[in-house]
Write an enzyme that holds these catalytic residues in place. Structure first.
Site, PDB file in Angstrom:
ATOM      1  N   SER A   1       0.814  -1.216   0.000  1.00 39.69           N
ATOM      2  CA  SER A   1       0.000   0.000   0.000  1.00 39.69           C
ATOM      3  C   SER A   1       0.851   1.272   0.000  1.00 39.69           C
ATOM      4  CB  SER A   1      -0.911   0.021   1.227  1.00 39.69           C
ATOM      5  OG  SER A   1      -1.765  -1.093   1.218  1.00 39.69           O
TER       6      SER A   1
ATOM      7  N   GLU B   1       4.718  -0.595  14.656  1.00 41.74           N
ATOM      8  CA  GLU B   1       5.251   0.688  14.178  1.00 41.74           C
ATOM      9  C   GLU B   1       6.234   1.312  15.155  1.00 41.74           C
ATOM     10  OE1 GLU B   1       2.089  -0.176  14.351  1.00 41.74           O
ATOM     11  OE2 GLU B   1       1.427  -0.289  12.269  1.00 41.74           O
TER      12      GLU B   1
ATOM     13  N   PHE C   1      -0.759   5.688  11.329  1.00 44.18           N
ATOM     14  CA  PHE C   1      -0.106   4.702  12.194  1.00 44.18           C
ATOM     15  C   PHE C   1       1.316   5.121  12.555  1.00 44.18           C
ATOM     16  CE2 PHE C   1      -2.964   1.712   9.624  1.00 44.18           C
ATOM     17  CZ  PHE C   1      -4.053   2.029  10.414  1.00 44.18           C
TER      18      PHE C   1
ATOM     19  N   HIS D   1      -1.340   7.516   2.660  1.00 46.74           N
ATOM     20  CA  HIS D   1      -2.759   7.430   3.013  1.00 46.74           C
ATOM     21  C   HIS D   1      -3.132   8.522   4.010  1.00 46.74           C
ATOM     22  CE1 HIS D   1      -1.846   3.637   1.158  1.00 46.74           C
ATOM     23  NE2 HIS D   1      -3.119   3.326   1.082  1.00 46.74           N
TER      24      HIS D   1
ATOM     25  N   ASP E   1     -11.983   3.335   3.841  1.00 44.15           N
ATOM     26  CA  ASP E   1     -11.472   2.729   5.078  1.00 44.15           C
ATOM     27  C   ASP E   1     -11.923   3.458   6.344  1.00 44.15           C
ATOM     28  OD1 ASP E   1     -10.259   0.460   4.177  1.00 44.15           O
ATOM     29  OD2 ASP E   1      -8.271   1.347   3.976  1.00 44.15           O
TER      30      ASP E   1
ATOM     31  N   ARG F   1      -3.214   8.577  -0.840  1.00 43.45           N
ATOM     32  CA  ARG F   1      -3.591   7.306  -1.450  1.00 43.45           C
ATOM     33  C   ARG F   1      -4.113   7.482  -2.873  1.00 43.45           C
ATOM     34  NH1 ARG F   1      -8.910   5.015  -1.705  1.00 43.45           N
ATOM     35  NH2 ARG F   1      -8.714   3.003  -2.746  1.00 43.45           N
TER      36      ARG F   1
END
Lengths: 273, 321
Positions: B43, B64, B89, B115, B123, B173
């Protein structure tokens, strides 16, 4: 610096380091004596016997790396590095004062020979893994040593790092747990027990060695064994006594983060004479 | 002057894809580049690098915090480590590690959050980063870049690699309109004036740059001359361009795909307050989390389109008079 493999010499240096620890924390009127005294033989043996390093050339590419995950125990690191010749011994008593290179927790901005700024628990092992990866990529002989507190391994990040290390087969890293059984709020067993600790590390894919962390020949043997283990990282569970060497500090949670008074300092130094 | 002919805004790749390609280019010339990802490489597009240079790619799993500190260790030992995950994240789960292992010791770590914003769409809010630029700007010593398109993202990644010190780069994204020709120069601390204008200035970054251009075209048809500035360098910020916009236009609209409360608008307002205070309006996410939907539907509902920027511009002009 004069390196030595003689346990009697290392014991003598450990005694000097313990005196520095007591004096500098007393002068600062703050600091963490208990966990500094428990880790003394571990840190002294690494710097005076085990590790490849050169105080005259602190950025030597092939040096071994040392990270003190439990940064609050920096008096033991500062004292040992000063004894090695990295930093002035006569300034140890400026510990925690404004402008001192001996900051409250290890700070690379003030001592570039330190490998990492620590103090927020749980991060040192991950940093060490990055250094171990870099050494392997560059085909350097450097080994990485990370000392963690027992309370510190309650941090979840340590177990993220433990998984990462075995998956990436980082056999050029050894993690040492200073297992003194006491943390700030009390006994580890009452705060957040760790047992069965050896099984935990084994199940994460580590080679586990368990020793008395004040027995210098055992400490030397553990580091030697770690260096021979291939394909997996090694953890040394070093059973220690918090406050070791000063009778009234031993095994007493009070001395996790309390500075001795002048009178207590004198009593302690007498015991460490 | 009609401004509509200056930019075709032809659709280009997502900036995460541009990031992935730039990493491969860097990897070819700089053997010190290493990359870490937390199980999102397909991704974030660090999988391009992983395929080309498997020995320099480190899979960190869904962890992470460890990834950020491992990256700091790699960089402290002489590598140029890029760590990447979704912005939401890597910045939120890795913030304390960014603070203690990268910012405070000034380690040469590169962090790329993909993203970002709410334009990820379907999402939903748990994956949407609406506070990432603010968090990154709260790390002393970090350079923070938010490029708008393919060419500017590739330039940003090269700038990040060349710069000595920690850098955060924000990527998106969804596919993004092309604004810059390949080879356009960018610099840390810079900005680009994309359209000249004197009635007001629209300062945007990231996805909102193309919307700002569209808004200026609409405003031009109403007889309003809007300057459009791509404020791609969030920190350090181009104080001179902000001051000049405030002096010459007397009104500024800041448009961003970020929480208004702590976003670039606040930083621009601070600079204007210190240089030339002027009328200001803000386009951004208003003290809320967004929701699932197509990217188009989400950005429309939460007010991040050209029409929202144009409305803010008219409001600013009305206040100016």
């Amino acid at each position: 610096m004069n390196k030595t493999s003689n346990p009697a010499d290392l014991a003598e240096i450990s005694k000097r380091v313990r005196r520095h620890i007591i004096e500098m924390i007393t002068a600062a009127k703050s600091g963490h004596p208990g966990g500094s005294l428990s880790a003394t033989e571990l840190v002294v043996t690494l710097f005076f016997d085990t590790m490849r390093h050169d105080p005259a050339n602190p950025k030597w590419a092939d040096r071994d790396h040392f990270i003190l995950g439990k940064g609050h125990a920096c008096p033991v690191l500062y004292s040992t590095m000063a004894e090695c010749g990295y930093t002035p011994i006569d300034q140890l008593n400026t510990f925690r004062r404004l402008g001192s290179i001996y900051q409250g927790h290890p700070d690379v901005r003030f001592i570039p020979a330190l490998e990492a700024s620590t103090g927020s628990l749980g991060q040192g092992l991950s940093i060490g893994l990055g250094m171990a990866l870099a050494a392997r990529l560059d085909h350097r002989p450097s080994r990485t040593y990370v000392v963690l507190g027992d309370g510190e391994i309650q941090e979840g990040q340590v177990w993220e790092a433990a998984m990462f290390a075995s998956f990436h087969k980082l056999d050029n890293l050894a993690c040492i747990v200073d297992y003194n059984k006491i943390q700030l709020d009390g006994f580890v067993e009452d705060i957040m027990p760790l047992e069965p600790l050896a099984d935990k590390w084994k199940s994460f894919g580590w080679h586990v060695i368990e020793i008395n962390g004040h027995d210098i020949p055992a400490v030397q043997a553990a580091f030697a064994e770690a260096a021979t283990v291939k394909g997996k990282p090694t953890v040394i569970l070093a059973h220690t006594v918090k406050g070791k060497g000063v009778s009234f500090m031993e095994n007493n949670p009070k001395w996790h983060g309390t500075a001795p008074s002048k009178e207590e300092c004198e009593l302690a130094l007498k015991e460490l004479a | 002057m009609a401004v509509s002919t200056n930019y075709e805004l032809k659709m280009g790749p997502a900036t995460r894809e541009s990031f992935g390609k730039a990493l491969v280019e860097l990897g070819k010339t700089n053997p010190n580049i290493v990359v870490c990802d937390a199980d999102l490489s397909k991704s974030t597009n660090t999988n391009f690098f992983a395929k080309e240079f498997p020995e320099r790619f480190f899979q960190c799993g869904i962890a992470e915090a460890n990834m950020v500190a491992v990256g700091s260790g790699l960089s402290a030992a002489g590598k140029v480590a890029f760590v990447s995950s979704f912005s939401a994240f890597v910045l939120n789960k890795g913030f304390e590690q960014l603070r203690v292992t990268a910012a405070y010791p000034n380690v040469n770590l590169k962090v790329v959050g993909t993203h970002s914003g709410i334009s990820i769409g379907e999402d939903g809010p748990s994956q949407m980063s609406i506070e990432d630029l603010s968090l990154a700007c709260n790390l002393p010593g970090f350079t923070v870049l938010s490029p708008a398109d393919d060419a500017s993202m590739k330039a940003a990644i090269h700038l990040a690699a060349e710069h000595k010190g920690p850098v955060f780069v924000r990527a998106g994204r969804v596919k993004t309109p092309l604004i810059y020709p390949e080879g356009t120069p960018f610099r840390i601390g810079g900005s680009h004036e994309l359209l000249t204008g004197g009635d007001l200035a629209i300062l945007a970054n990231g996805l909102l740059v193309a919307e700002a251009i569209k808004a200026a075209v609409q405003l031009d048809s109403e007889g309003i001359s809007a300057r459009v500035i791509d404020l791609y360098s969030i920190k350090p910020i181009d104080r001179e361009a902000i001051d000049r916009a405030a002096r010459e236009c007397g009104a500024i609209v800041v448009a961003e795909e970020h929480l208004k409360d702590t976003g670039i608008g606040a930083r621009v307002a601070q600079v204007a307050a210190e240089t030339t205070p002027c009328i200001m309006e803000f386009v951004g996410i208003d003290n809320t989390y967004a929701e699932s939907g197509t990217p188009e539907a989400v950005v429309e509902k939460y007010g991040l389109l050209a029409k929202d920027i144009a409305a803010a511009a008219r409001k600013a002009l009305a206040r100016k008079k």
